[in-house]
Write a protein that holds these residues in place. Structure first.
Motif, PDB file in Angstrom:
ATOM      1  N   LYS A 103       7.720  -3.258  -0.637  1.00 57.76           N
ATOM      2  CA  LYS A 103       7.166  -2.886   0.661  1.00 57.76           C
ATOM      3  C   LYS A 103       8.199  -2.231   1.579  1.00 57.76           C
ATOM      4  O   LYS A 103       7.850  -1.420   2.440  1.00 57.76           O
ATOM      5  N   GLU A 104       9.490  -2.557   1.374  1.00 60.62           N
ATOM      6  CA  GLU A 104      10.535  -2.018   2.249  1.00 60.62           C
ATOM      7  C   GLU A 104      10.607  -0.491   2.182  1.00 60.62           C
ATOM      8  O   GLU A 104      10.945   0.171   3.173  1.00 60.62           O
ATOM      9  N   LEU A 105      10.277   0.085   1.026  1.00 62.45           N
ATOM     10  CA  LEU A 105      10.336   1.539   0.882  1.00 62.45           C
ATOM     11  C   LEU A 105       9.288   2.240   1.734  1.00 62.45           C
ATOM     12  O   LEU A 105       9.456   3.400   2.106  1.00 62.45           O
ATOM     13  N   PHE A 106       8.208   1.525   2.032  1.00 63.93           N
ATOM     14  CA  PHE A 106       7.150   2.110   2.849  1.00 63.93           C
ATOM     15  C   PHE A 106       7.524   2.161   4.328  1.00 63.93           C
ATOM     16  O   PHE A 106       6.751   2.629   5.153  1.00 63.93           O
ATOM     17  N   LYS A 107       8.709   1.661   4.653  1.00 67.69           N
ATOM     18  CA  LYS A 107       9.199   1.728   6.034  1.00 67.69           C
ATOM     19  C   LYS A 107      10.162   2.891   6.243  1.00 67.69           C
ATOM     20  O   LYS A 107      10.607   3.131   7.367  1.00 67.69           O
ATOM     21  N   VAL A 108      10.496   3.604   5.150  1.00 69.42           N
ATOM     22  CA  VAL A 108      11.432   4.732   5.249  1.00 69.42           C
ATOM     23  C   VAL A 108      10.664   5.973   5.678  1.00 69.42           C
ATOM     24  O   VAL A 108       9.718   6.382   4.983  1.00 69.42           O
ATOM     25  N   PRO A 109      11.016   6.592   6.814  1.00 73.05           N
ATOM     26  CA  PRO A 109      10.308   7.790   7.284  1.00 73.05           C
ATOM     27  C   PRO A 109      10.268   8.881   6.222  1.00 73.05           C
ATOM     28  O   PRO A 109      11.198   9.045   5.446  1.00 73.05           O
ATOM     29  N   MET A 110       9.198   9.638   6.175  1.00 72.99           N
ATOM     30  CA  MET A 110       8.963  10.727   5.236  1.00 72.99           C
ATOM     31  C   MET A 110       8.762  10.220   3.809  1.00 72.99           C
ATOM     32  O   MET A 110       7.798  10.586   3.165  1.00 72.99           O
ATOM     33  N   LEU A 111       9.661   9.391   3.319  1.00 70.00           N
ATOM     34  CA  LEU A 111       9.507   8.861   1.974  1.00 70.00           C
ATOM     35  C   LEU A 111       8.197   8.084   1.870  1.00 70.00           C
ATOM     36  O   LEU A 111       7.463   8.211   0.878  1.00 70.00           O
ATOM     37  N   ALA A 112       7.889   7.296   2.904  1.00 69.17           N
ATOM     38  CA  ALA A 112       6.654   6.515   2.903  1.00 69.17           C
ATOM     39  C   ALA A 112       5.433   7.423   2.839  1.00 69.17           C
ATOM     40  O   ALA A 112       4.461   7.136   2.122  1.00 69.17           O
ATOM     41  N   MET A 113       5.463   8.539   3.565  1.00 67.19           N
ATOM     42  CA  MET A 113       4.340   9.469   3.549  1.00 67.19           C
ATOM     43  C   MET A 113       4.168  10.094   2.164  1.00 67.19           C
ATOM     44  O   MET A 113       3.058  10.230   1.653  1.00 67.19           O
ATOM     45  N   TRP A 114       5.292  10.442   1.540  1.00 71.52           N
ATOM     46  CA  TRP A 114       5.248  10.998   0.196  1.00 71.52           C
ATOM     47  C   TRP A 114       4.640   9.994  -0.772  1.00 71.52           C
ATOM     48  O   TRP A 114       3.817  10.336  -1.627  1.00 71.52           O
ATOM     49  N   MET A 115       5.055   8.751  -0.656  1.00 70.57           N
ATOM     50  CA  MET A 115       4.570   7.707  -1.553  1.00 70.57           C
ATOM     51  C   MET A 115       3.066   7.512  -1.395  1.00 70.57           C
ATOM     52  O   MET A 115       2.352   7.296  -2.386  1.00 70.57           O
ATOM     53  N   ARG A 116       2.581   7.602  -0.189  1.00 71.93           N
ATOM     54  CA  ARG A 116       1.133   7.459   0.032  1.00 71.93           C
ATOM     55  C   ARG A 116       0.376   8.642  -0.572  1.00 71.93           C
ATOM     56  O   ARG A 116      -0.722   8.471  -1.106  1.00 71.93           O
ATOM     57  N   LEU A 117       0.943   9.843  -0.477  1.00 75.44           N
ATOM     58  CA  LEU A 117       0.299  11.017  -1.067  1.00 75.44           C
ATOM     59  C   LEU A 117       0.204  10.890  -2.579  1.00 75.44           C
ATOM     60  O   LEU A 117      -0.755  11.363  -3.199  1.00 75.44           O
ATOM     61  N   LEU A 118       1.190  10.261  -3.191  1.00 73.60           N
ATOM     62  CA  LEU A 118       1.194  10.092  -4.642  1.00 73.60           C
ATOM     63  C   LEU A 118       0.315   8.924  -5.095  1.00 73.60           C
ATOM     64  O   LEU A 118       0.084   8.746  -6.285  1.00 73.60           O
ATOM     65  N   GLY A 119      -0.168   8.132  -4.123  1.00 70.92           N
ATOM     66  CA  GLY A 119      -1.022   7.003  -4.472  1.00 70.92           C
ATOM     67  C   GLY A 119      -0.263   5.747  -4.819  1.00 70.92           C
ATOM     68  O   GLY A 119      -0.759   4.904  -5.576  1.00 70.92           O
ATOM     69  N   CYS A 120       0.950   5.595  -4.284  1.00 64.17           N
ATOM     70  CA  CYS A 120       1.772   4.422  -4.589  1.00 64.17           C
ATOM     71  C   CYS A 120       1.173   3.146  -3.993  1.00 64.17           C
ATOM     72  O   CYS A 120       0.397   3.196  -3.033  1.00 64.17           O
ATOM     73  N   VAL A 121       1.553   2.021  -4.548  1.00 61.87           N
ATOM     74  CA  VAL A 121       1.052   0.717  -4.111  1.00 61.87           C
ATOM     75  C   VAL A 121       2.217  -0.118  -3.600  1.00 61.87           C
ATOM     76  O   VAL A 121       3.260  -0.222  -4.262  1.00 61.87           O
ATOM     77  N   SER A 122       2.046  -0.718  -2.436  1.00 62.81           N
ATOM     78  CA  SER A 122       3.083  -1.548  -1.832  1.00 62.81           C
ATOM     79  C   SER A 122       3.051  -2.962  -2.408  1.00 62.81           C
ATOM     80  O   SER A 122       1.983  -3.559  -2.560  1.00 62.81           O
ATOM     81  N   LEU A 123       4.244  -3.492  -2.736  1.00 60.43           N
ATOM     82  CA  LEU A 123       4.351  -4.826  -3.315  1.00 60.43           C
ATOM     83  C   LEU A 123       5.264  -5.710  -2.470  1.00 60.43           C
ATOM     84  O   LEU A 123       6.412  -5.351  -2.193  1.00 60.43           O
ATOM     85  N   ASP A 124       4.735  -6.854  -2.053  1.00 59.59           N
ATOM     86  CA  ASP A 124       5.521  -7.842  -1.302  1.00 59.59           C
ATOM     87  C   ASP A 124       5.900  -8.961  -2.267  1.00 59.59           C
ATOM     88  O   ASP A 124       5.098  -9.835  -2.584  1.00 59.59           O
ATOM     89  N   ARG A 125       7.140  -8.918  -2.768  1.00 63.83           N
ATOM     90  CA  ARG A 125       7.577  -9.883  -3.772  1.00 63.83           C
ATOM     91  C   ARG A 125       7.703 -11.303  -3.223  1.00 63.83           C
ATOM     92  O   ARG A 125       7.666 -12.272  -3.979  1.00 63.83           O
ATOM     93  N   SER A 126       7.860 -11.422  -1.905  1.00 64.69           N
ATOM     94  CA  SER A 126       8.080 -12.738  -1.310  1.00 64.69           C
ATOM     95  C   SER A 126       6.788 -13.504  -1.072  1.00 64.69           C
ATOM     96  O   SER A 126       6.814 -14.683  -0.729  1.00 64.69           O
ATOM     97  N   ASN A 127       5.642 -12.833  -1.263  1.00 63.52           N
ATOM     98  CA  ASN A 127       4.360 -13.456  -0.964  1.00 63.52           C
ATOM     99  C   ASN A 127       3.429 -13.341  -2.181  1.00 63.52           C
ATOM    100  O   ASN A 127       2.905 -12.263  -2.458  1.00 63.52           O
ATOM    101  N   PRO A 128       3.216 -14.438  -2.918  1.00 65.78           N
ATOM    102  CA  PRO A 128       2.368 -14.406  -4.126  1.00 65.78           C
ATOM    103  C   PRO A 128       0.962 -13.882  -3.867  1.00 65.78           C
ATOM    104  O   PRO A 128       0.400 -13.166  -4.695  1.00 65.78           O
TER     105      PRO A 128
END
Length: 227
Positions: free
Chosen positions: A99-124
């Protein structure tokens, strides 16, 4: 020096990546055009990322890619594993990312365009929700990439694939395609060669997630040899 040049490349990428968004939103109503634009720019930037490391690059086994959507799984040695797989797959492919990568400006927007999925490893519970979202994307025709080891290998050895990483494929009823990445860990070494091998897919067909993960790992490891 190579790493300095590589750092400059990423700065240039962040500064110029606004252009694809302009094209993307011009074709917003048309998913086919949007996917081609997102994949095209992702390929160009990924290929440049490999080029600036000074490594050679090879792809083997594209004929093993199935028709329709699939879940790609791969061994993980370096952040460069993502660009090399983006280059290896002719279709648009997103990836499961912390999930931390989705907080990086521009990179997060690119990831959403590619259809990436956010994962929170600390929360089952949120991890399970990420698997559900991934399955929905796969059922809608998207392709996804996940690294079943859970983290990058620090000793070069392939760690055990986690069964939970392939559950989305079982939920969506799509094949799991094992990718073997070789040489990304030493990307900046003189004369280094990077190779991506696309292995034959594993079809769920009533198998458990543990069985699918074990079979996929076996195919990845069987081709994990020096170039």
């Amino acid at each position: 020096m190579k790493k300095f040049i590589y750092g400059c490349f990423w700065i240039i990428l962040l500064c110029t990546s606004v252009l694809p968004f302009v094209f993307y939103f011009l074709f917003f109503p048309f998913r086919g055009f949007r996917d081609k634009i997102a994949r095209g720019f992702a390929y160009v930037y990924s290929r440049l990322a490999i080029f600036f490391t000074g490594s050679g690059y090879q792809i083997e086994g594209r004929e093993n890619l199935p028709e329709g959507s699939f879940l790609a799984v791969a061994n993980h040695q370096n952040v460069l594993d993502i660009p090399v797989i983006i280059c290896a797959v002719p279709q648009k492919i997103g990836f499961v990312a912390k999930k931390e990568l989705f907080k990086v400006p521009m990179l997060a927007m690119w990831m959403r365009l590619l259809g990436c999925v956010s994962l929170d490893r600390s929360n089952p519970r949120k991890s399970a929700n990420a698997s559900h979202k991934g399955a929905q994307k796969l059922m809608r025709g998207y392709n996804l990439l996940v690294f079943p080891e859970g983290t990058r290998s620090v000793d070069g050895k392939i760690k055990k694939f986690k069964p939970g990483s392939v559950k989305m494929a079982l939920q969506a009823g799509v094949p799991v395609v094992p990718f073997t990445c070789i040489g990304t860990a030493s990307a900046f070494a003189k004369g280094n060669q990077i190779k991506v091998i696309i292995n034959p897919p594993v079809y769920p067909n009533g198998k458990t997630s543990k069985e699918v993960a074990t079979l996929a790992q076996g195919k990845v490891e069987s081709r994990f040899l020096p170039i």
